[in-house]
Design a protein around this motif. Sequence first.
Motif, short mmCIF file in Angstrom:
data_model
loop_
_atom_site.label_atom_id
_atom_site.label_comp_id
_atom_site.label_asym_id
_atom_site.label_seq_id
_atom_site.Cartn_x
_atom_site.Cartn_y
_atom_site.Cartn_z
N HIS A 42 60.38 44.66 48.13
CA HIS A 42 59.64 43.83 46.93
C HIS A 42 58.90 43.24 48.34
N THR A 50 58.67 39.43 34.64
CA THR A 50 57.83 38.58 35.69
C THR A 50 58.11 37.39 35.90
N TYR A 52 53.06 38.99 40.47
CA TYR A 52 52.63 38.13 39.82
C TYR A 52 52.59 38.43 38.51
N ASN A 62 55.75 40.76 48.12
CA ASN A 62 55.47 40.05 48.59
C ASN A 62 53.65 39.61 47.56
N SER A 74 62.34 37.94 40.38
CA SER A 74 60.81 39.09 40.66
C SER A 74 59.65 38.65 41.99
N THR A 75 59.50 38.87 42.15
CA THR A 75 58.32 38.72 43.49
C THR A 75 56.74 39.60 42.74
N ILE A 101 53.16 36.66 45.68
CA ILE A 101 53.57 35.21 44.92
C ILE A 101 52.69 34.57 46.17
N VAL A 142 64.27 34.94 38.40
CA VAL A 142 63.52 34.64 40.15
C VAL A 142 63.95 35.85 41.24
N THR A 148 61.12 32.79 46.03
CA THR A 148 59.49 32.75 46.68
C THR A 148 58.65 32.64 44.91
N HIS A 149 59.82 32.99 43.96
CA HIS A 149 59.86 33.16 42.97
C HIS A 149 58.92 31.65 42.35
#
Length: 576
Positions: free
Chosen positions: A302, A464, A472, A304, A469-470, A306, A467, A431-432
């Motif tokens: 992933h 997206t 945007y 990040n 998915s990171t 976010i 949860v 993170t989401h």
Amino acid sequence: MILKRIFLLGLMAGSVIAYLSLSDPVLVTAQDATRPIEPLRLRTDDADVRALPHAVPGSHVKVFLPTLPYLYTSHAINGAMIKPSDNAQGWEYDMAVSHRQIDETTYEFQLRKGCRFQDGSPFNADAVVLNMEAFKKQPTLYSKIDQVFDHVEKIDDDTVRFHLSEEYGCFMNDLIWMQFYTAEYLRICGGWNGKATCPNLSRPGPYGLGPYVLSEGYLEGDRQTAKAVLRANPYYWNSEYPKVETITVFTQLDSLDAKNKVLHREGEVDITDIPPEYKVETILSAFAKVITSPSNNNIAIHINMINGNPKLRDTVVRRALNEALNQQNLLYFVFDNEGSLSPTMASPYFPGVREFVKNLKPYSEVKDPYAPANQTRLKSILDGLQLKVLTQSHFLPMWRGIESQLKRVGVTLEITTTPSEAEIFGPLLLTHADQNQTQWDLLVWGNDDWFFNHPYTAFIAYRTTNVWSTVYPDPIMDAFIDEMFEASVGDPRFNAIVAKIMQRAYDEAYMLFMPTPNRVLAVNKEVVFRPYQMACAPLWKIQVTDQHWSVRRGPYPDEFKGSVRITRMASVEESE
């Protein structure tokens, strides 16, 4: 007299040529130097011929599952209408014996008669209705099944109908995870867990329908004990299984320690995934053999977008990170050629994907990342970029390869490791919503095929709105995935939808893309185990011979310690 250092270990077709590895010089006479080298002969694996046909008292196999242990073990403990199978459709009947689709939103199932839960209580249509009512209150949230499942209707004691609110082509894939529990379990646990990481293995006890009872420990995506113990279910509907009395599952071993336990010490670990670099050491082991298999596994790295490094929100930067990686070199040096090149984070063995990757190539196959002009361009974009990496120790050899390649273009990695996958899922799933307390820029987990021969296994990270998915917000990608949910594999629309999803993920560089790895396993020589191409370990099919440490009396005979030829399994497509 000739003075030599002898240190080479090489593989020949069908044989291993083994030379001693010595720290001191060896004195070899001229006569010795001209003497032909005798190869170490490999014997054929004959454990399946010598295997015990039924479970015997005391039989016990120990397995280390570093990735998704709750998914790999689930169908050894729980039962559902259908269960995973290593065939082209990805499933076979379990608690159902047949089904028919009445219309676009209605599916009818004939139940297996006379079955009992592990506590002896009956399994019937009432149990299905009770469980699906509990599911409705606390549905799992990884796909769209929480939105489209409506209710279950009892037709008679052995017949039920599932009603959906709209056309949903992935229903049979989701049905694999709609597992059934005793009324007591639903009462104690308050129903289903409603987590993004299903299924329920939250406490030990006789609560399921599978061939094994979870007698010690618990296994969930976000919480797990270091060890879980499974014991044969006396009420299992199929008297042919299981074939081993007890299975111990480890979840948090150091990967190097697990490898050494299989190779050099009996009775500690019988089956584990190993880095491909240890294939030769395994072949030369007195206790282990190598099994390799193509897989639908995906390495999900992933990025990040976010709350990670702000530069990662720039598509140019993400593409440059991917363009700096030489997949051929990673495949050769990190994976020892055990795998396939992948233009996106999706195994080329998935339906729809295998057709599209004939034209879509990894970035490094389009432009050589080591070409001077390309290096200069990439360095102008990436030089000085510092990224925090969160990884299981299981993936550390891969990160060393990535690190050496990114360093060439000025990227610095700060790598934090953990032995536990649960400590990866915690920060990932928070993170989401921008709630993670552990800061990270790149995070990896083994996204093995939990949707069973369907690429949503990989695409979940691109949706997206959930949860996992990171990325945007991307309404275009989300619309593509919603469109995919309507079509089933084999539908004429399916391949075109998969192509759109992959092309957008590729253009936007939504993940750090790695080769698709083969599974490489070290297995005790007296164990029969054939891995599935998907994220299910058929533990109930494991067999042992009478020379296995758990049932043998006396020391392991020398005649069985000889090196065993690698077993290379075919892909599902080749087998079909």
